[in-house]
Design an enzyme around this catalytic site. Sequence first.
Site, mmCIF file in Angstrom:
data_model
loop_
_atom_site.group_PDB
_atom_site.id
_atom_site.type_symbol
_atom_site.label_atom_id
_atom_site.label_comp_id
_atom_site.label_asym_id
_atom_site.label_seq_id
_atom_site.Cartn_x
_atom_site.Cartn_y
_atom_site.Cartn_z
ATOM 1 N N GLU A 246 0.850 -1.197 0.000
ATOM 2 C CA GLU A 246 0.000 0.000 0.000
ATOM 3 C C GLU A 246 0.882 1.241 0.000
ATOM 4 O O GLU A 246 2.094 1.161 0.237
ATOM 5 C CB GLU A 246 -0.933 -0.003 1.224
ATOM 6 C CG GLU A 246 -1.980 -1.101 1.141
ATOM 7 C CD GLU A 246 -3.022 -1.051 2.265
ATOM 8 O OE1 GLU A 246 -3.972 -1.825 2.179
ATOM 9 O OE2 GLU A 246 -2.867 -0.255 3.203
ATOM 10 N N HIS B 264 -9.136 9.912 3.663
ATOM 11 C CA HIS B 264 -8.840 8.848 2.711
ATOM 12 C C HIS B 264 -9.103 9.396 1.321
ATOM 13 O O HIS B 264 -10.143 10.006 1.080
ATOM 14 C CB HIS B 264 -9.723 7.620 2.972
ATOM 15 C CG HIS B 264 -9.206 6.391 2.296
ATOM 16 N ND1 HIS B 264 -9.283 6.214 0.938
ATOM 17 C CD2 HIS B 264 -8.575 5.298 2.787
ATOM 18 C CE1 HIS B 264 -8.721 5.050 0.624
ATOM 19 N NE2 HIS B 264 -8.284 4.478 1.726
ATOM 20 N N ARG C 224 -1.127 9.005 1.651
ATOM 21 C CA ARG C 224 -2.531 9.426 1.521
ATOM 22 C C ARG C 224 -2.733 10.932 1.525
ATOM 23 O O ARG C 224 -3.589 11.447 0.818
ATOM 24 C CB ARG C 224 -3.347 8.850 2.688
ATOM 25 C CG ARG C 224 -3.535 7.377 2.572
ATOM 26 C CD ARG C 224 -4.218 6.822 3.797
ATOM 27 N NE ARG C 224 -4.486 5.415 3.564
ATOM 28 C CZ ARG C 224 -5.048 4.622 4.447
ATOM 29 N NH1 ARG C 224 -5.395 5.076 5.615
ATOM 30 N NH2 ARG C 224 -5.262 3.359 4.159
ATOM 31 N N HIS D 264 -11.136 9.927 7.317
ATOM 32 C CA HIS D 264 -10.923 8.488 7.428
ATOM 33 C C HIS D 264 -10.353 8.031 8.766
ATOM 34 O O HIS D 264 -10.684 6.955 9.241
ATOM 35 C CB HIS D 264 -9.992 8.052 6.298
ATOM 36 C CG HIS D 264 -9.712 6.582 6.273
ATOM 37 N ND1 HIS D 264 -10.718 5.638 6.147
ATOM 38 C CD2 HIS D 264 -8.555 5.886 6.368
ATOM 39 C CE1 HIS D 264 -10.183 4.427 6.159
ATOM 40 N NE2 HIS D 264 -8.878 4.554 6.293
ATOM 41 N N ARG E 185 -0.967 8.872 9.423
ATOM 42 C CA ARG E 185 -0.852 7.421 9.634
ATOM 43 C C ARG E 185 -0.454 6.697 8.361
ATOM 44 O O ARG E 185 -1.047 6.905 7.311
ATOM 45 C CB ARG E 185 -2.190 6.865 10.136
ATOM 46 C CG ARG E 185 -2.222 5.347 10.193
ATOM 47 C CD ARG E 185 -3.498 4.870 10.813
ATOM 48 N NE ARG E 185 -4.659 4.988 9.955
ATOM 49 C CZ ARG E 185 -4.979 4.116 8.987
ATOM 50 N NH1 ARG E 185 -4.216 3.081 8.728
ATOM 51 N NH2 ARG E 185 -6.081 4.289 8.281
#
Length: 529
Positions: A115, A239, A286, A347, A382
């Site tokens: 990811e 997100h 992100r 998110h 994060r």
Amino acid sequence: MPDTDHQSDILIIGSGAAGLTAALNLADRFKVTVLAKGGLNEGSTAWAQGGIAAVLEPGDTFESHIEDTMIAGAGLNDRATVEFVVESAPHAIERLTQLGVPFNMDGNAPHLTREGGHSHRRIVHVDDATGWAVQEALQRAAEAHPNIKLVPDRVAIDLATSRHEERYSGAGNVWGVYAVNRASGRVELFTARATILATGGAGRTYLFSTAPRGATGDGIAMAWRAGCRVSNMEFMQFHPTCLYNLEVKNFLITEAVRGEGGHLLIPETGYRFMPDFDARAELAPRDIVARAIDHEIKRLGLDYVHLDISHRGPDFVKEHFPNIHEKLLGLGIDMTKEPIPVVPAQHYTCGGIVIDLHGKTDLPGLYAAGECSESGLHGANRLASNSLLECFVFGEAAAKHIIEHWENLPAPPAIRPWDESRVEDSDEEVVIKQNWTEIRRFMWNYVGIVRTTKRLERAQHRIKLLTGEIEDYYGHFRVTPDLIELRNLLQTAELIVRSALHRHESRGLHYTLDYPEMLPEAVDTILVP
């Protein structure tokens, strides 16, 4: 003792990954009560699609996972915490496998995906519904344990502390919680020698969020009111890819779609815009991807952008994303042939209640774990799939500390029952709905992905006006679940805005046009009650 008083050794508020992990680690020795706000599986854990990050691939190292976490967190992470969590990850995966989580396998080893922000393939997963499988396994084990009492449909109002003792004390101990029983409407008192907050994040402060409806910052607001420090609340993760659909408000299109080759495109032209913003294109962290999408939507006046993975072929797409594929088909979108309309949405809450490596808060007898806490793991942003991991590691750490220090945890004294002698039933439910909508709208518009001081001050002004209104309402009427959530939403919004105004730089998820540069030194925003 009236039927509204419940006593156990340990009380856990929240029935997701952090809460149930703690319960299972404690229950062989103690009587544990776990409170859920709604159904036991309605928290954020069950919604987590991606997976759990762990160093399992040959050639990958703890050092590399630590570095990736620190880079994503824009240097604000606490290195000791990052090391502790990353090094505990393989053990957490092993424990979950023993509990029966059916991770996708490659021969004898778990199948790993990659990811954004990760330098290796290290995401252990169960198709594209990892959280659901984890929740089921933990819940099954908790339901089977004779020492764990699972209590659904209890909405926590406030922590019971030393100031609620029949013989008042200012010691600051936490003895449990007052909670509303949804069925009866009565307020019940749950007491214990130790209390663990595992209440999740505060996503519902925002108009668009991937969080479940119950994510209203309850634990953060309760801990703050009781006297805990709260840290880094300005870092709200958005997100990049939430499904844009007017009927379905918060369906997440997992990051793994980009990890497996999905492209972000401008709808009319099909232009792939991410390479213009970052060399890593769709695999950038992100915050960068969310800001790029936000920029294009605002620049071109779009409602959404497209996420397209149809070039990978139907078999590949169906095999890797069976749940998303099926869900989208039901909405008339075939992701094997056409792009998916997406927008950024709130998110993850990176800030929260300040805890140490044992999950301990500032108050004696109170611990916290998971999204409601700020352990120093995430810093200013994060890293993907570190969130479920944090739940397992800190759920276990809190349990371990309680076991080791049990002799030092005094039994709860007599606590005063909830007093509703001076309130009446509300005749104005519309007030709650109106204020809830207003908070979520101004937070989205003024405290979103891109901020300015002027916008933040506008939000702060609205919060001041609403605080007086909601306090007055709270003082006059009997508490209801909606009123409790509204009060916590507003308190959380206030902490977010205050923290954002305090940070005079752009770092990680906090991006402000007034202070676009990042300062040389990374400093936590710590609010003291």
